[in-house]
Design a protein around this motif. Sequence first.
Motif, PDB file in Angstrom:
ATOM      1  N   ALA A  34       0.916  -1.299   0.097  1.00  0.00           N
ATOM      2  CA  ALA A  34      -0.001  -0.163  -0.263  1.00  0.00           C
ATOM      3  C   ALA A  34       0.859   1.401  -0.024  1.00  0.00           C
ATOM      4  N   SER A  95       1.861  13.079  -8.363  1.00  0.00           N
ATOM      5  CA  SER A  95       1.240  12.129  -7.277  1.00  0.00           C
ATOM      6  C   SER A  95      -0.129  12.546  -6.949  1.00  0.00           C
ATOM      7  N   THR A  96      -0.811  11.810  -6.166  1.00  0.00           N
ATOM      8  CA  THR A  96      -2.396  12.148  -6.050  1.00  0.00           C
ATOM      9  C   THR A  96      -2.325  13.297  -5.018  1.00  0.00           C
ATOM     10  N   SER A  97      -1.214  13.544  -4.180  1.00  0.00           N
ATOM     11  CA  SER A  97      -1.125  14.524  -3.165  1.00  0.00           C
ATOM     12  C   SER A  97      -1.187  16.004  -4.204  1.00  0.00           C
ATOM     13  N   HIS A 124      -6.814   9.511   4.008  1.00  0.00           N
ATOM     14  CA  HIS A 124      -5.622   9.971   3.950  1.00  0.00           C
ATOM     15  C   HIS A 124      -5.547  11.418   3.560  1.00  0.00           C
ATOM     16  N   ALA A 126      -4.090  13.774   2.016  1.00  0.00           N
ATOM     17  CA  ALA A 126      -4.148  13.980   0.834  1.00  0.00           C
ATOM     18  C   ALA A 126      -5.531  14.530  -0.067  1.00  0.00           C
ATOM     19  N   ASN A 176      -7.075   3.338   3.763  1.00  0.00           N
ATOM     20  CA  ASN A 176      -5.375   2.688   4.019  1.00  0.00           C
ATOM     21  C   ASN A 176      -5.133   2.319   5.146  1.00  0.00           C
ATOM     22  N   ASP A 201     -10.960   9.256  -3.555  1.00  0.00           N
ATOM     23  CA  ASP A 201      -9.701   8.762  -3.700  1.00  0.00           C
ATOM     24  C   ASP A 201      -9.473   7.291  -3.730  1.00  0.00           C
ATOM     25  N   VAL A 203      -6.775   5.511  -4.106  1.00  0.00           N
ATOM     26  CA  VAL A 203      -5.503   5.011  -4.071  1.00  0.00           C
ATOM     27  C   VAL A 203      -5.423   3.646  -3.286  1.00  0.00           C
ATOM     28  N   SER A 204      -6.173   3.242  -2.546  1.00  0.00           N
ATOM     29  CA  SER A 204      -5.868   2.022  -1.795  1.00  0.00           C
ATOM     30  C   SER A 204      -6.887   1.245  -2.317  1.00  0.00           C
ATOM     31  N   SER A 224      -2.729   6.473  -7.091  1.00  0.00           N
ATOM     32  CA  SER A 224      -1.465   6.670  -7.471  1.00  0.00           C
ATOM     33  C   SER A 224      -0.617   5.552  -8.362  1.00  0.00           C
ATOM     34  N   TYR A 226       2.099   4.698  -8.874  1.00  0.00           N
ATOM     35  CA  TYR A 226       3.273   3.851  -8.254  1.00  0.00           C
ATOM     36  C   TYR A 226       2.909   2.627  -7.400  1.00  0.00           C
ATOM     37  N   LYS A 227       1.572   2.955  -7.115  1.00  0.00           N
ATOM     38  CA  LYS A 227       0.853   1.712  -6.154  1.00  0.00           C
ATOM     39  C   LYS A 227       0.174   0.756  -7.198  1.00  0.00           C
TER      40      LYS A 227
HETATM   41  C1  LIG Z   1      -5.484   6.273   0.680  1.00  0.00           C
HETATM   42  C2  LIG Z   1      -4.320   7.210   0.150  1.00  0.00           C
HETATM   43  N1  LIG Z   1      -4.710   8.482  -0.519  1.00  0.00           N
HETATM   44  C3  LIG Z   1      -3.701   9.239  -0.930  1.00  0.00           C
HETATM   45  C4  LIG Z   1      -2.338   9.052  -0.920  1.00  0.00           C
HETATM   46  C5  LIG Z   1      -1.399   9.918  -1.348  1.00  0.00           C
HETATM   47  O1  LIG Z   1      -0.811   9.419  -2.627  1.00  0.00           O
HETATM   48  P1  LIG Z   1       0.635  10.000  -3.127  1.00  0.00           P
HETATM   49  O2  LIG Z   1       1.851   9.346  -2.445  1.00  0.00           O
HETATM   50  O3  LIG Z   1       0.300   9.729  -4.574  1.00  0.00           O
HETATM   51  O4  LIG Z   1       0.518  11.650  -3.062  1.00  0.00           O
HETATM   52  C6  LIG Z   1      -2.081   7.887  -0.360  1.00  0.00           C
HETATM   53  C7  LIG Z   1      -0.705   7.624  -0.198  1.00  0.00           C
HETATM   54  O5  LIG Z   1      -0.298   6.623   0.712  1.00  0.00           O
HETATM   55  C8  LIG Z   1      -2.908   6.858   0.114  1.00  0.00           C
HETATM   56  O6  LIG Z   1      -2.616   5.628   0.599  1.00  0.00           O
END
Ligand SMILES: Cc1ncc(COP(=O)(O)O)c(C=O)c1O
Length: 418
Positions: A34, A95-97, A124, A126, A176, A201, A203-204, A224, A226-227
């Motif tokens: 993750a 990145s997502t952030s 998260h 972000a 996450n 979001d 990402v997870s 993201s 890269y994940k």
């Molecule tokens: C659920 C979640 N949202 C957003 C992010 C932020 O992603 P990034 O590292 O691409 O900014 C993460 C990063 O771990 C995340 O786990």
Amino acid sequence: MSISNIKLDVNFVRSQFPTFKDPTAKKWSFMENAGGSYVPQTVIDRLNKFMISTKVQPYADYPMSKIAGEEMNRSISYFASMINAKENEILIGGSTSVNLYVLSNALKKFIKPGDEIIVTNQDHEANISPWRRLTECGAKIKEWKINKNTGELEIETLEKIISKKTRILAVTHCSNIVGSVNNLKKITNLAHNYGAIVIGDGVSYAPHGFPNVKELGVDFYTFSLYKTYGPHLGLLFGKEKILKKLPNQNHEFLDGQYPYTINPGGPNHEESAALVGIYEYLQSLYKHHFKDTNITILNKITKLNNLFSNHEEDLANPLLEYISSNKYLRLIGKDKIYNKNRAPTIAFVSKYKSSKEISDYLIKNNIATRNDNFYAWRCLNALGINSEDGVIRISLVHYNKISEVNKLIQIIDKIKWN
Ligand SMILES: Cc1ncc(COP(=O)(O)O)c(C=O)c1O
């Protein structure tokens, strides 16, 4: 043969990832996916190829430049097909952030004093702080709070705080920390009834199967790359009808040329081109498992998603069962994955040892994991967990093996708690 009868060939999967043969990495059971996943050979090859043959400014008419541009476009086109979006609804950023910050800055224009924005305390950071910052435009922030006992976001709680004044609802598709998959479709329908824009979001969620953004109905969705087995980039989907209306944050002459207007500059070229390798990896997985090649990319993704989910359920359920029945541990979130209601992202704590001590012990035993708040410190605070020491998080993906999970259980079982 029905989809459910086909099992993921994890040995084939692992043969696609050179890291599993790398002398530094191969002795480790990698369970911090993750945080960022391994990449298949196809991504590495694409990156290398770009750097060797086409590392020039793209989109000119000489061959190296032309090919560079075509490869970057191909990535967008494949990702649009894989998540059921249009090509001009996809943006690639650092990145997502970064993507969410840039998006919040663009949406500022539509916020006026008295408007309300809903953020959660499960997300998260972000997908929280860029929206909380909009208080500077007069927005009032409302927090959709998790149930402190279960860690879940409950729709009934949202129903109590959403109103016609709500302009934006920012919510994670999957936590996450808690691991729960939120019913984003239902949440989005509710928010749309009040005229609010939904920022999901993913990402997870996305590492466990790419989402179908049209089906979810969300206005914006991020994950993201890269994940999801790619280089360090983030993808932002936005509905065309909204992207069109956003202010130009790029060079003045690009005015009107959405989606390029959202990011103040272009993406990393070589990494953008390397995203084709994610598609190629999934294609080769598909070919290895299924005979019917005459179907759309989206349908192939759906079938692969089922394959991943079934394998991930097999991996996660024994671990969830073990942690939830160990009286020295506190499992966060649901104790069983059923019908993709949870990701195999499994966090726990113990009142008998710090998360750092447990994580150090796992690392000594070649389990690559960590203790942290993983930037979801509000979630940890709400759950009454020290956000400095954090949780121990075991995050699995489809390339993990059941033997790794069994080894982890044996290792945890040897801990002397008192
Ligand atoms: C659920 C979640 N949202 C957003 C992010 C932020 O992603 P990034 O590292 O691409 O900014 C993460 C990063 O771990 C995340 O786990």
